[in-house]
Design a protein around this motif. Sequence first.
Motif, mmCIF file in Angstrom:
data_model
loop_
_atom_site.group_PDB
_atom_site.id
_atom_site.type_symbol
_atom_site.label_atom_id
_atom_site.label_comp_id
_atom_site.label_asym_id
_atom_site.label_seq_id
_atom_site.Cartn_x
_atom_site.Cartn_y
_atom_site.Cartn_z
ATOM 1 N N CYS A 34 -7.522 0.577 -6.399
ATOM 2 C CA CYS A 34 -6.215 0.466 -5.728
ATOM 3 C C CYS A 34 -5.082 0.246 -6.727
ATOM 4 N N PRO A 35 -4.131 1.186 -6.801
ATOM 5 C CA PRO A 35 -3.049 1.040 -7.772
ATOM 6 C C PRO A 35 -2.084 -0.084 -7.399
ATOM 7 N N SER A 36 -2.132 -0.522 -6.158
ATOM 8 C CA SER A 36 -1.269 -1.623 -5.760
ATOM 9 C C SER A 36 -1.995 -2.955 -5.854
ATOM 10 N N LEU A 61 -8.619 -5.596 -1.215
ATOM 11 C CA LEU A 61 -9.233 -5.042 -0.004
ATOM 12 C C LEU A 61 -10.533 -5.748 0.356
ATOM 13 N N LEU A 75 -7.975 1.278 3.514
ATOM 14 C CA LEU A 75 -6.576 0.900 3.764
ATOM 15 C C LEU A 75 -6.354 0.625 5.242
ATOM 16 N N CYS A 98 0.844 -1.191 0.000
ATOM 17 C CA CYS A 98 0.000 0.000 0.000
ATOM 18 C C CYS A 98 0.876 1.237 0.000
ATOM 19 N N ILE A 99 0.586 2.155 -0.919
ATOM 20 C CA ILE A 99 1.365 3.391 -0.944
ATOM 21 C C ILE A 99 0.592 4.526 -0.281
ATOM 22 N N ARG A 100 -0.456 4.185 0.398
ATOM 23 C CA ARG A 100 -1.281 5.147 1.132
ATOM 24 C C ARG A 100 -1.755 6.289 0.245
ATOM 25 N N CYS A 101 -2.120 5.945 -0.976
ATOM 26 C CA CYS A 101 -2.490 6.994 -1.913
ATOM 27 C C CYS A 101 -3.880 7.545 -1.615
ATOM 28 N N SER A 102 -4.595 6.881 -0.758
ATOM 29 C CA SER A 102 -5.962 7.219 -0.354
ATOM 30 C C SER A 102 -6.978 7.218 -1.496
ATOM 31 N N SER A 103 -6.647 6.606 -2.597
ATOM 32 C CA SER A 103 -7.642 6.445 -3.664
ATOM 33 C C SER A 103 -8.829 5.649 -3.159
ATOM 34 N N CYS A 104 -8.536 4.674 -2.291
ATOM 35 C CA CYS A 104 -9.622 3.838 -1.789
ATOM 36 C C CYS A 104 -10.540 4.641 -0.883
ATOM 37 N N ILE A 137 -4.347 -4.270 -4.217
ATOM 38 C CA ILE A 137 -4.543 -4.972 -2.942
ATOM 39 C C ILE A 137 -5.989 -5.484 -2.872
HETATM 40 S S1 SF4 Z 1 -5.910 2.477 -2.844
HETATM 41 FE FE1 SF4 Z 1 -4.532 0.773 -2.335
HETATM 42 S S2 SF4 Z 1 -2.512 1.694 -2.272
HETATM 43 FE FE2 SF4 Z 1 -3.965 3.384 -2.216
HETATM 44 S S3 SF4 Z 1 -4.268 3.772 -0.023
HETATM 45 FE FE3 SF4 Z 1 -5.853 2.353 -0.621
HETATM 46 S S4 SF4 Z 1 -5.029 0.336 -0.197
HETATM 47 FE FE4 SF4 Z 1 -3.304 1.757 -0.206
#
Ligand code: SF4
Lengths: 351, 496
Positions: free
Chosen positions: B422-424, B428, B390, B373-379, B426
Motif C-alpha cells: 500500500c503506497p499510502s 490494512l 481496500l 487510500c488512493i484506490r490504486c488497487s495495488s492491494c 494504510i
Molecule cells: S493499496 Fe492502499 S492506497 Fe492502494 S487501493 Fe489498496 S488501500 Fe488504497
Amino acid sequence: MNIKPISSPHVSSARRVDDIMKKVIFALLPALGFGIFLFGWSALFLTMVTVLSALFFEAVCLKLKGGAVESYLRDGSAIVTGLLVAMTLPPYAPWWIGVVGSGLAIILGKHVYGGLGQNLFNPAMLARVALLISFPIEMTTWVNVSPFFTGLDILESFKITFSGAEISDAITGATTLGFVKTGFSQAQLLPDLLNDYSGFLAFIGWERGSLGETSTVLILLGGLWLMRQGIIQWFIPVSLLASITFLSTLFNLIDSTHYLSAWVHLNSGAVMLVAFFIATDYVTSPNTPLGQLIFGTGCGVLIFVIRSWGGYPEGTGFAVLLMNSVTPLIDHYVRPRIYGRTRDGKPIEGG
Amino acid sequence: MFAFLENPKFRGGIHAEEHKAETCDKPIATNLPLPKKLYIPVQQHVGKPAEPIVKVGEHVLKGQLLAYSQGTISAPVHAPSSGVILDVQDFPAPHPSALPIRTIVIETDGEEKWFKYAIPEKPFELDPEEICLRVGGAGVVGLGGAVFPSAVKLNLGRKNQIHTLLINAGECEPYLTCDDLLMQERAVEIVGGIRLMLRGMNAPKAIVGIEDNKPKAFKAMQAASTEFQQISVVQVPTRYPMGWDRQMLRYLTGNEIPADGRATDIGVVIHNVATTYAVYQAVCLSKPLISRVVTVSGGAVSKPQNVEVPIGTLMSEVLAFCGVENEKLARLIMGGPMMGEVLPHADVPVVKASSGILALSHEDIFEPEVKPCIRCSSCVTACPVGLLPLEMASRIKANKLDAAVDLGLKDCISCGSCSYVCPSNIPLVHYFKFASGELFSRQQREHKAEQTKRLAENRTQRMERIKAEAEEDARRVMEARAARQAAEAKAQEENA
Ligand code: SF4
Ligand code: SF4
C-alpha cells in the motif's frame, strides 16, 4: 496525524504515493515538452498558470479542512491534476481558463468529495467538460503549429495569455476531428475531407490540437514506461484502444465515406492521453482486472459513439465522465474470485 | 470464462526485500551456552494444553516427559535438558500481550543426561500406526508456525487415503532461513522424515517445494532424495506468500482446496519441512521435540545467524548470544516480518513455534505517515486470496463488520501482502485482525446469551415439570383418598 498501530507486517515496500505521482509527472513530460515546443511561449505560460493555480487551490482546500497541508501538498497529486488540465487546453487559451480549469478540477473535482481518493469523476476531465460547455469559443480556438522562435515572440505570447489579445484568424484552424465534423454537416465526404491529412504527422503530433495531446508517440512512450514501472496496468489502455480500433475499422469498412479510419481516431484528440493517463486514474476506475476491461471498453465505445454520432467532434471527456459514474457499480458487481471459491462465492467442490 | 485474467498457478503476492543473505550462508550454531533456567509452557500447540506430571523438586532427565497430551488434539512437552523442576507457575508467553501461561521451570544441572528411550531397529518398517504413535508421543507439531499436532494430521491423512504429501519448504518470509539451513545441513534426516510420513499415512508420493532463492538447499535435498523415487524435489518461484500451504499446493498441482475444506478433501496432506526433521528424530532416534533451529536476525543484532535453541530458553539469552544492540532495537518480533507477532520484551521463552527472533532496527521498519487510500488497487493485485482489501478496510472503518464479512474477510489469511504494497501505508491487516477479533467476541457473546437463554428455558421447563408432577401427585393422593373413602363407605354399608 494518523499513528500507525503496531501490527504485522513489520516491513513495507518503498513505493509511496509521492513516488507514484513523481513517475506520472515524469511520464507526462515528453508529451508536454513537445506541446510547449510546438506552440511556443503561450503554451508554457498557460501550463505554469494552470499548475500553480492547481497547487494554490489544493493548499487552500487543505488549509480549510485543517491538518497537514504541507505533507499532502508534497504528494504531487495536485501537480498531476494541474498538468493534465493544462495538457487538455487549447494552447492559446487565456490565463483565466487555466485558473478556472484548475479550480474546477481541484475544488469541484476533488475536495467537494472529500479529497484525495474520494472523488467520483476524474478531476481533469470534469474541468475539461465544464470549460467546454461554459466557454465554447475559448476552448475551441486551435492555433496552428508554431514552434518556438518561428511563431509569436515572448511579448506577443504574453499578451495572448495574459491580456486577452486578439488571436488572428490567420494563425488558427480546426482540428482534424472538428474539420471532418463540419465537413460532414456540409455534405462533404471523407476521402476529400482528409486531403491534407498526414497520418505520420498526426502520429508524431505535428498538428493542431490541445497543448499536450497531439503527440501520439510521446504519450504512448510515457504510458508504456508507466506500465513497465508497474504504475498502471494494461487492462484499461488496451481495452480502450482496442474497442475504438475495432469499431472504427468495422464502420470504416462498411462506409468509408462517413466513418474515419482507426488510425485517424487513435491519433486525434485526447484518445492516447485518456487511455494511458486519465482513464487509468486509480480513484475513478474499477479495482479489478475484469472491471478495468469493462471500463476501458466502455470508454472506447462511448468515445467512438460520441465522435461519430454525437454533437461534439471530440467525445473523450464525456465518455470518461460517463464511465466514471458507473465505476462504483462495476466495482460492486465485479469482484475477484476468492481462493477455494467459485466466482459467486460458494466453496468449490472437493475431491 | 474470465479465467485468463487469473494466473492459474500463482495469484497476487509480492516481491519483498529478502534479507536472507545475512544468515543463509552461515552454519547453524549449536554452541549456544546451556541456559541456567528453562521455561517450558505446557501449551505450545493448537489444541488442549498438556497436563504436567512432574512435581516441584523432582529431578528430570533430558527428553523426559514433563506434561502429557490431553484429548485428541494436543501434544506433550518434554524436558529440553536435565535438571530439577523449580516450579510450575504462570510465566509470560511469547505473545504480543505477554500474558502469563502455565509454564514448567527447570533449573538445569549442565549434565545433559538423556532419558533412555528404546530406539527402534528398523524404523522404516514400523507399522503406520506405530509411526504416528511415536510422532505424537514425541510432541511433534507443525514447525512452520501453525503448530498443529503432526500425529493428528498423519492419522487424518491415513484415514482419508491421500495421494500426495506436500512438503512446504517455501520459507517465503523475509529474514527467515532456518528451514533453508536445516535442508542444507540435514537433508538426509529430512528425507528420512518424509519417508516415515509417507509410511505413516500409506501415501504413495511426496513433493517438496523449495523457493528458488535457496539453491544450496535444493541441491542438498535433491542429492538426498535421488534414490527414493517416491520423493520429488522441485523449485518454485520466489514470491511471497509462496509458503502459504494453499498457494504452494495450487502452484504445484493446479488444484485449490475448497474454502470450507481441508487439504485432505482433495487427497493431499501438507507438512512443513522442519516438521519432517522432527519426525525423523522422533521415530528413528526416539528423541522428542526439545529444540529447534531459530533464525536470529534484524538490524539490531550484530551476529545474525541460525541457532539451535533448546525449547524454553529465554529469547533474551539467544539475542545476547547473537550480539543484540539494544540501543538500535526498535521492535522485537517472533516469526517473520510479514506475519510475525510483536513481543513487548525478550524475557519470554523460545517455543516450538519460534521460527525466528527478529530484532528490527528503526531503519528496518521505516514507516511513513498514513495517507488516504488512493484506490490504486495495488492491494487487490497483491492479495493471494483474491480479496478486495481496500473495500474491506473501508467497511470496517465504517463499523460495518458484516459487510466486510460479505466481502470475504473470513478468507483473509493475514499474509500482509496488501499492507506491504500500500503506497499510502494504510494498516490494512490491522483492520482485518481487529475486525476478526470483534467478530469473535461478538460470537462469544451471542453464544453466551444463547446459553443463558437455554439455561433459563431449561429452568422454566424444570419448574413446570415439577409443578405438573406435584399436581399429578396431589391428584393421585386425592384420588386415592377418595377411593379409600369410597371403599370404607362401601364396607360400612356392607357391615351395616
Ligand atoms: S493499496 Fe492502499 S492506497 Fe492502494 S487501493 Fe489498496 S488501500 Fe488504497
Ligand atoms: S492480509 Fe488478507 S487481504 Fe491482505 S493480502 Fe493477505 S489475504 Fe489478502
